[in-house]
Motif scaffolding. Structure first.
Motif, PDB file in Angstrom:
ATOM      1  N   ILE A 214       9.984  12.329  -0.289  1.00 17.16           N
ATOM      2  CA  ILE A 214      11.042  13.217   0.191  1.00 17.16           C
ATOM      3  C   ILE A 214      12.346  12.424   0.119  1.00 17.16           C
ATOM      4  CG2 ILE A 214      11.925  14.551   2.142  1.00 17.16           C
ATOM      5  CD1 ILE A 214       9.017  15.018   2.998  1.00 17.16           C
ATOM      6  N   GLY A 215      13.246  12.883  -0.748  1.00 18.34           N
ATOM      7  CA  GLY A 215      14.477  12.142  -1.000  1.00 18.34           C
ATOM      8  C   GLY A 215      15.506  12.327   0.101  1.00 18.34           C
ATOM      9  N   ARG A 216      16.591  11.575  -0.039  1.00 19.00           N
ATOM     10  CA  ARG A 216      17.654  11.680   0.954  1.00 19.00           C
ATOM     11  C   ARG A 216      18.272  13.079   0.989  1.00 19.00           C
ATOM     12  NH1 ARG A 216      21.425   6.411   1.079  1.00 19.00           N
ATOM     13  NH2 ARG A 216      20.219   5.316   2.667  1.00 19.00           N
ATOM     14  N   ASN A 217      18.116  13.823  -0.112  1.00 19.13           N
ATOM     15  CA  ASN A 217      18.595  15.217  -0.124  1.00 19.13           C
ATOM     16  C   ASN A 217      17.548  16.171   0.438  1.00 19.13           C
ATOM     17  OD1 ASN A 217      16.718  15.229  -2.156  1.00 19.13           O
ATOM     18  ND2 ASN A 217      18.118  15.858  -3.784  1.00 19.13           N
ATOM     19  N   THR A 218      16.441  15.625   0.930  1.00 22.01           N
ATOM     20  CA  THR A 218      15.315  16.345   1.556  1.00 22.01           C
ATOM     21  C   THR A 218      14.436  17.088   0.555  1.00 22.01           C
ATOM     22  OG1 THR A 218      16.366  18.473   2.119  1.00 22.01           O
ATOM     23  CG2 THR A 218      16.697  16.674   3.685  1.00 22.01           C
TER      24      THR A 218
ATOM     25  N   ILE B  96      11.504  17.143  -2.517  1.00 23.33           N
ATOM     26  CA  ILE B  96      10.412  16.331  -3.065  1.00 23.33           C
ATOM     27  C   ILE B  96      10.832  15.830  -4.444  1.00 23.33           C
ATOM     28  CG2 ILE B  96       8.197  16.641  -4.275  1.00 23.33           C
ATOM     29  CD1 ILE B  96       7.640  15.935  -1.534  1.00 23.33           C
ATOM     30  N   ILE B  97      10.725  14.522  -4.672  1.00 19.68           N
ATOM     31  CA  ILE B  97      11.138  13.956  -5.964  1.00 19.68           C
ATOM     32  C   ILE B  97       9.939  13.270  -6.613  1.00 19.68           C
ATOM     33  CG2 ILE B  97      12.726  12.393  -7.143  1.00 19.68           C
ATOM     34  CD1 ILE B  97      14.593  12.614  -4.757  1.00 19.68           C
ATOM     35  N   HIS B  98       9.536  13.796  -7.750  1.00 21.93           N
ATOM     36  CA  HIS B  98       8.456  13.167  -8.522  1.00 21.93           C
ATOM     37  C   HIS B  98       9.064  11.993  -9.299  1.00 21.93           C
ATOM     38  CE1 HIS B  98       5.688  12.650 -11.934  1.00 21.93           C
ATOM     39  NE2 HIS B  98       4.762  13.178 -11.156  1.00 21.93           N
TER      40      HIS B  98
ATOM     41  N   ALA C  85      12.135   5.930  -3.573  1.00 18.93           N
ATOM     42  CA  ALA C  85      12.953   5.141  -4.504  1.00 18.93           C
ATOM     43  C   ALA C  85      14.437   5.494  -4.402  1.00 18.93           C
ATOM     44  CB  ALA C  85      12.451   5.344  -5.938  1.00 18.93           C
ATOM     45  N   CYS C  86      14.850   6.147  -3.326  1.00 21.86           N
ATOM     46  CA  CYS C  86      16.278   6.468  -3.173  1.00 21.86           C
ATOM     47  C   CYS C  86      17.117   5.195  -3.002  1.00 21.86           C
ATOM     48  CB  CYS C  86      16.495   7.387  -1.966  1.00 21.86           C
ATOM     49  SG  CYS C  86      16.099   9.116  -2.302  1.00 21.86           S
ATOM     50  N   GLY C  87      16.522   4.184  -2.393  1.00 19.02           N
ATOM     51  CA  GLY C  87      17.263   2.935  -2.189  1.00 19.02           C
ATOM     52  C   GLY C  87      18.526   3.187  -1.397  1.00 19.02           C
ATOM     53  N   THR C  88      19.644   2.625  -1.891  1.00 17.88           N
ATOM     54  CA  THR C  88      20.916   2.802  -1.179  1.00 17.88           C
ATOM     55  C   THR C  88      21.763   3.913  -1.801  1.00 17.88           C
ATOM     56  OG1 THR C  88      21.908   1.106  -2.555  1.00 17.88           O
ATOM     57  CG2 THR C  88      21.028   0.401  -0.420  1.00 17.88           C
ATOM     58  N   CYS C  89      21.186   4.629  -2.756  1.00 20.61           N
ATOM     59  CA  CYS C  89      21.926   5.730  -3.393  1.00 20.61           C
ATOM     60  C   CYS C  89      22.317   6.768  -2.341  1.00 20.61           C
ATOM     61  CB  CYS C  89      21.038   6.361  -4.462  1.00 20.61           C
ATOM     62  SG  CYS C  89      21.732   7.850  -5.207  1.00 20.61           S
ATOM     63  N   ARG C  90      23.479   7.373  -2.508  1.00 22.93           N
ATOM     64  CA  ARG C  90      23.886   8.440  -1.605  1.00 22.93           C
ATOM     65  C   ARG C  90      24.686   9.507  -2.354  1.00 22.93           C
ATOM     66  NH1 ARG C  90      26.547   7.574   3.156  1.00 22.93           N
ATOM     67  NH2 ARG C  90      27.903   9.289   2.619  1.00 22.93           N
ATOM     68  N   ARG C  91      24.369   9.648  -3.638  1.00 23.62           N
ATOM     69  CA  ARG C  91      25.128  10.613  -4.454  1.00 23.62           C
ATOM     70  C   ARG C  91      25.011  12.025  -3.918  1.00 23.62           C
ATOM     71  NH1 ARG C  91      24.205   9.063 -10.803  1.00 23.62           N
ATOM     72  NH2 ARG C  91      24.284   6.824 -10.511  1.00 23.62           N
ATOM     73  N   CYS C  92      23.806  12.407  -3.502  1.00 25.01           N
ATOM     74  CA  CYS C  92      23.618  13.783  -3.013  1.00 25.01           C
ATOM     75  C   CYS C  92      24.449  14.018  -1.755  1.00 25.01           C
ATOM     76  CB  CYS C  92      22.140  14.057  -2.754  1.00 25.01           C
ATOM     77  SG  CYS C  92      21.339  12.833  -1.709  1.00 25.01           S
ATOM     78  N   ILE C  93      24.474  13.026  -0.893  1.00 22.47           N
ATOM     79  CA  ILE C  93      25.196  13.172   0.375  1.00 22.47           C
ATOM     80  C   ILE C  93      26.687  13.334   0.104  1.00 22.47           C
ATOM     81  CG2 ILE C  93      25.722  12.030   2.583  1.00 22.47           C
ATOM     82  CD1 ILE C  93      23.015  10.503   2.156  1.00 22.47           C
TER      83      ILE C  93
ATOM     84  N   GLU D 265      21.575  18.181  -9.001  1.00 21.67           N
ATOM     85  CA  GLU D 265      22.256  17.882 -10.271  1.00 21.67           C
ATOM     86  C   GLU D 265      22.769  16.442 -10.308  1.00 21.67           C
ATOM     87  OE1 GLU D 265      23.798  22.479 -10.795  1.00 21.67           O
ATOM     88  OE2 GLU D 265      25.221  20.918 -10.252  1.00 21.67           O
ATOM     89  N   VAL D 266      23.213  15.937  -9.167  1.00 15.80           N
ATOM     90  CA  VAL D 266      23.781  14.590  -9.155  1.00 15.80           C
ATOM     91  C   VAL D 266      22.711  13.504  -9.010  1.00 15.80           C
ATOM     92  CG1 VAL D 266      25.965  15.395  -8.165  1.00 15.80           C
ATOM     93  CG2 VAL D 266      24.151  14.599  -6.639  1.00 15.80           C
ATOM     94  N   CYS D 267      21.492  13.907  -8.770  1.00 21.38           N
ATOM     95  CA  CYS D 267      20.439  12.922  -8.476  1.00 21.38           C
ATOM     96  C   CYS D 267      19.990  12.211  -9.759  1.00 21.38           C
ATOM     97  CB  CYS D 267      19.250  13.621  -7.823  1.00 21.38           C
ATOM     98  SG  CYS D 267      17.889  12.498  -7.487  1.00 21.38           S
ATOM     99  N   PRO D 268      20.077  10.890  -9.787  1.00 19.13           N
ATOM    100  CA  PRO D 268      19.664  10.173 -11.005  1.00 19.13           C
ATOM    101  C   PRO D 268      18.194  10.386 -11.357  1.00 19.13           C
ATOM    102  CG  PRO D 268      20.168   8.632  -9.203  1.00 19.13           C
ATOM    103  CD  PRO D 268      20.583   9.995  -8.739  1.00 19.13           C
ATOM    104  N   MET D 269      17.399  10.771 -10.373  1.00 18.06           N
ATOM    105  CA  MET D 269      15.964  10.969 -10.637  1.00 18.06           C
ATOM    106  C   MET D 269      15.715  12.201 -11.500  1.00 18.06           C
ATOM    107  SD  MET D 269      14.677   8.436  -9.234  1.00 18.06           S
ATOM    108  CE  MET D 269      15.396   7.156  -8.202  1.00 18.06           C
ATOM    109  N   ASN D 270      16.711  13.056 -11.640  1.00 21.66           N
ATOM    110  CA  ASN D 270      16.540  14.224 -12.493  1.00 21.66           C
ATOM    111  C   ASN D 270      16.936  13.946 -13.938  1.00 21.66           C
ATOM    112  OD1 ASN D 270      15.367  16.060 -10.753  1.00 21.66           O
ATOM    113  ND2 ASN D 270      17.325  16.538  -9.791  1.00 21.66           N
TER     114      ASN D 270
END
Ligand code: SF4
Ligand code: SF4
Length: 288
Positions: free
Chosen positions: A99-103, A105-107, A134-142, A193-198
């Protein structure tokens, strides 16, 4: 959700005999390229056919196979979005993603443009392990959320979210949400859209939009409709374009209300992004 909160606390409130859940996910279609500002923009999952029937049919097909697969009579019950089950939590426990920082589910490979569902069964089976966050310190979604609905990592206030206001509630869209929704007239995908995992899904050649599933390919007019056209949607046009889509949840009244609010927001582009609640402002200042 308030009405079914007690049931959501445990799957056994909904299926008392449950011993395990089998969780599944399907990637839906996305169109991430820039669109003209007068074009109505819909959440990716709503561009094709309504996923509920599609998903349920497949879950039922899987359920009917379980007795053969497991070698005993299996009691089972499918769920996909409409049952009081915390699907996202089960999907995280089942290792579909974190569950990512944007809440969402991230495969780890497929990203977060996922529909999730599952089957409760009355037999214990070997389970998978959760995957590492694997969100680490990323906060792009926020930082990208235009309404500051993500109060801090992993906590989203739905009452501030464009998706909630354009889909779930019949109430007028609040001024501060309308001021920043731009052409998003059914849902919002910004924090995905901003999430690098996509960006990590395997390439499937030119024109690939995340899935080759025919049911999820965009219906032609849902890609080309302008906000003017949507605001003036007649019942006949509504049925022709949105029948059997997830957008029936908002209905014609909801879609035209959203288009009107979106047009107003474009007329007020000079308005600044609203301040978030104190909790979100504090997190924005202190979170690295
Ligand atoms: S869907 Fe849009 S409004 Fe809602 S949290 Fe994500 S970016 Fe914010
Ligand atoms: S944008 Fe960054 S912090 Fe947000 S969900 Fe994606 S990886 Fe996690």
């Amino acid at each position: 959700m308030e009405r079914t909160a007690a049931t959501r606390r445990s799957l056994r409130e909904w299926a008392p005999w449950a011993e395990c859940v089998i969780m599944v996910a399907a990637r839906y279609c996305v169109i991430e390229q820039e669109q003209p500002s007068d074009r109505a923009r819909f959440a990716g999952y709503a561009l094709g056919l309504d996923y509920h029937d599609w998903f349920r049919k497949r879950l039922i097909r899987l359920g009917r196979l379980l007795s053969n697969i497991l070698g005993r009579t299996v009691q089972w019950k499918p769920f996909c979005d409409t049952s009081p089950v915390l699907e996202r939590s089960y999907a995280a426990h089942a290792g579909i993603g974190w569950i990512g920082r944007n809440t969402m589910i991230i495969h780890p490979v497929l990203g977060s443009y996922l529909l999730i569902g599952g089957i409760a069964i009355d037999v214990g089976i070997e389970t998978d392990s959760p995957v590492k966050d694997a969100c680490g310190t990323c906060r792009r979604c926020i930082d990208a959320c235009p309404t500051m609905a993500i109060l801090h990592p992993y906590k989203l206030d739905a009452r501030r979210c464009i998706s909630y206001h354009t889909i779930e509630t019949p109430d007028p869209i609040p001024e501060e949400v309308a001021a920043v929704m731009e052409n998003r007239v059914f849902g919002c995908d910004i924090c995905q859209e901003v999430c690098p995992m996509n960006r990590m899904q395997p390439a499937h050649g030119p024109g690939y939009r995340g899935t080759i599933e025919p049911a999820f390919q965009p219906h032609g007019e849902r890609r080309t409709m302008t906000m003017e056209e949507l605001a003036a949607l007649t019942p006949e046009r509504y049925r022709a374009i949105f029948r059997r889509s997830a957008m029936e949840r908002a209905g014609r009244e909801g879609l035209t209300r959203n288009a009107q609010a979106a047009r107003d927001s474009q007329a007020n582009r000079t308005m600044a992004r609203p301040n978030g609640p104190p909790e979100a402002e504090a997190a924005r200042r202190t979170d690295p």
